[in-house]
Design an enzyme around this catalytic site. Sequence first.
Site, PDB file in Angstrom:
ATOM      1  N   CYS A   1       0.838  -1.200   0.000  1.00 34.08           N
ATOM      2  CA  CYS A   1       0.000   0.000   0.000  1.00 34.08           C
ATOM      3  C   CYS A   1       0.874   1.252   0.000  1.00 34.08           C
ATOM      4  O   CYS A   1       1.437   1.589  -1.030  1.00 34.08           O
ATOM      5  CB  CYS A   1      -0.970  -0.058   1.172  1.00 34.08           C
ATOM      6  SG  CYS A   1      -2.460   0.898   0.858  1.00 34.08           S
TER       7      CYS A   1
ATOM      8  N   HIS B   1      -3.608  -5.051   0.447  1.00 27.33           N
ATOM      9  CA  HIS B   1      -2.970  -5.561   1.672  1.00 27.33           C
ATOM     10  C   HIS B   1      -3.033  -7.084   1.681  1.00 27.33           C
ATOM     11  O   HIS B   1      -4.002  -7.648   2.210  1.00 27.33           O
ATOM     12  CB  HIS B   1      -3.688  -5.020   2.911  1.00 27.33           C
ATOM     13  CG  HIS B   1      -3.452  -3.568   3.157  1.00 27.33           C
ATOM     14  ND1 HIS B   1      -2.462  -3.109   3.993  1.00 27.33           N
ATOM     15  CD2 HIS B   1      -4.055  -2.481   2.659  1.00 27.33           C
ATOM     16  CE1 HIS B   1      -2.481  -1.790   4.015  1.00 27.33           C
ATOM     17  NE2 HIS B   1      -3.433  -1.372   3.205  1.00 27.33           N
TER      18      HIS B   1
ATOM     19  N   GLU C   1      -1.577  -9.123   3.472  1.00 22.88           N
ATOM     20  CA  GLU C   1      -1.427  -9.707   4.819  1.00 22.88           C
ATOM     21  C   GLU C   1      -2.751 -10.153   5.432  1.00 22.88           C
ATOM     22  O   GLU C   1      -2.769 -10.985   6.327  1.00 22.88           O
ATOM     23  CB  GLU C   1      -0.721  -8.731   5.766  1.00 22.88           C
ATOM     24  CG  GLU C   1      -1.469  -7.466   6.151  1.00 22.88           C
ATOM     25  CD  GLU C   1      -1.227  -6.296   5.209  1.00 22.88           C
ATOM     26  OE1 GLU C   1      -0.977  -6.536   4.018  1.00 22.88           O
ATOM     27  OE2 GLU C   1      -1.324  -5.134   5.653  1.00 22.88           O
TER      28      GLU C   1
HETATM   29  N1  GLN Z   1      -1.915   6.527   3.007  1.00 24.03           N
HETATM   30  C1  GLN Z   1      -1.992   5.794   1.799  1.00 24.03           C
HETATM   31  C2  GLN Z   1      -3.365   5.902   1.138  1.00 24.03           C
HETATM   32  O1  GLN Z   1      -4.313   6.269   1.775  1.00 24.03           O
HETATM   33  C3  GLN Z   1      -1.655   4.351   2.016  1.00 24.03           C
HETATM   34  C4  GLN Z   1      -2.668   3.639   2.845  1.00 24.03           C
HETATM   35  C5  GLN Z   1      -2.159   2.360   3.413  1.00 24.03           C
HETATM   36  O2  GLN Z   1      -0.970   2.098   3.393  1.00 24.03           O
HETATM   37  N2  GLN Z   1      -3.040   1.564   3.953  1.00 24.03           N
HETATM   38  O3  GLN Z   1      -3.488   5.630  -0.011  1.00 24.03           O
END
Ligand code: GLN
Length: 582
Positions: A404, A534, A536
């Site tokens: 992300c 994500h 994970e």
């Molecule tokens: N802050 C970034 C976004 O909102 C990444 C979010 C995250 O890593 N979950 O896109």
Amino acid sequence: MKYVVVSGGVISGIGKGVIASSTGLLLKTLGARVTSIKIDPYMNIDAGTMAPTEHGEVFVLNDGGEVDLDLGNYERYLGITLGRDNNITTGKVYQHVIEKERRGDYLGKTVQIVPHLTNAIQDWIERVANLPADDSNEKPDVCVVELGGTLGDIESAPFVEALRQLRRRAGKDNFIQIHVSLVPLIHDELKTKPTQQAIRDARSAGMSPDLIACRCERKLDRATMEKIAMFCQVEPEQVIGVHNVASTYHVPLLLEQQGFLKVVSDLLKINHLEIPASLVTKGQTTWHQWQTLTTSQERVFDEVNIALVGKYVSLHDSYLSVIKSLEHSAMACRRKLNIIWVDSSSLEDSARETDPQAHYKAWHDVTTADGILVPGGFGTRGTEGMIKAAHWARTKSVPYLGICLGMQIAVIEYARNVCGVTGANSVELNESTSDPLIVYMPEIDKVNLGGTMRLGSRPTYFQENTEWSKLRSLYGSHRSSIDERHRHRYEVNPDYIERLQSAGLHFVGKDDKSERMEIIELPDHPWFVGVQYHPEYLSRVLAPSKPFLGFVASASGVFGQIQKLSQAHESDLANGVANIII
Ligand code: GLN
């Protein structure tokens, strides 16, 4: 429906969640279909707006629910898929009752905590407990309900009363309570008083624990167990010792060795059910595989050192699912996982003056690691340090996994240092950047922060001419798309894609409209992968997440073997055989 309520006494944070998930896992070995509910007595509607450094990671479900991290434990241990309603908070039930009141559903009655709120809690539990949670799509037999916090807290009182009543509603042989308590070791002696007091407190709230799970530093001896049984008015077999073990994966084994399952199944009158075919792979039950894998881990000594470069490193629970995914992959690669926690701010140039010792230590850790992982995150702090770590990984051919924010970081680094877009940045990190490489997604609400990100399970499609991709090969060449969970507000700016791509950064996976960048990968690197999703959240002990598996395998120098093994299993996977240990 049968209920197993897991509550806590003395102090919180002593592993109630792991005991609850282990109980569920053991019930599954009898053939029972198990689901779970977590009750969090705080006022927040969900965990989405809570700081990870205070409350641990926010776990994301397929339906986009942002929930407590314990739900992650349940999904991982029980192999189930939960929804946002499986996490009940004070905020949610009050909202539900108040909405009903506004609609006039209470027909002029005075709306009260008892019976209206307590009934709403019981109705909620009953409804959600009956929802199918596994692939079979059938109604579960048992629901494990974990009550957060400790019994006696002001805020949990309505839930305690609701659970007390639920025992009656569920009927005989359909409800048990496991109370998790602490038996501290003081001057080399295990002390039972706090447990006696905790049971007294539970009884005065109208609850009567059927099992007392005693958390303790060292093994609970027979005499202490009998003392607890005597003072708490239970039989010795109803007292279970849960001492500290090498890893939480051993907890189910520990419980089983003490005859826990027999006590639970006798109380709940669960006779041996047929083990569903989905829990048997090549003649081995999932339980057997679990035992083999977790105990064989004790004979693994070769280490793999992973630098986790993030901003929430002060509380390791902020990255719980990331840690679990690394563990799952390390087990599959037969390596002992060593996570090196690096505060990304310490890598920044400014830290050389403000805290030189931390700065040099952080750089030493990054430059000696076998793999570098930049996980998800929000806000500016430490992001320049992350960009430096990504630069090191890319230029020194060290395996890199960006999740992300970690993928967005890798894209910024590439734009700055390969494409020559020196001002490249994310508008999240610098609103007035000259080159907005990462931008706000158009549909995202900028005012309300709760539940408004791009959330939950979404498909990623592999692009044409990406057969070379290492990550794709692990997902399986038979697949043209994958589903993974998301939680973000920003995305790679489509205006820069061509430039990045022609400079060698490949966008291997995109969303269904090919507008949103989901996977980046560098071809001429041992493992340089970034994912906007994500991964994970979907990793399992017996089925590690692919981006993590490839990353840990490369860091361990065994990528080739893991790739071959996963290709050999591809036909099994295509046939829908679950739980392949590779
Ligand atoms: N802050 C970034 C976004 O909102 C990444 C979010 C995250 O890593 N979950 O896109």
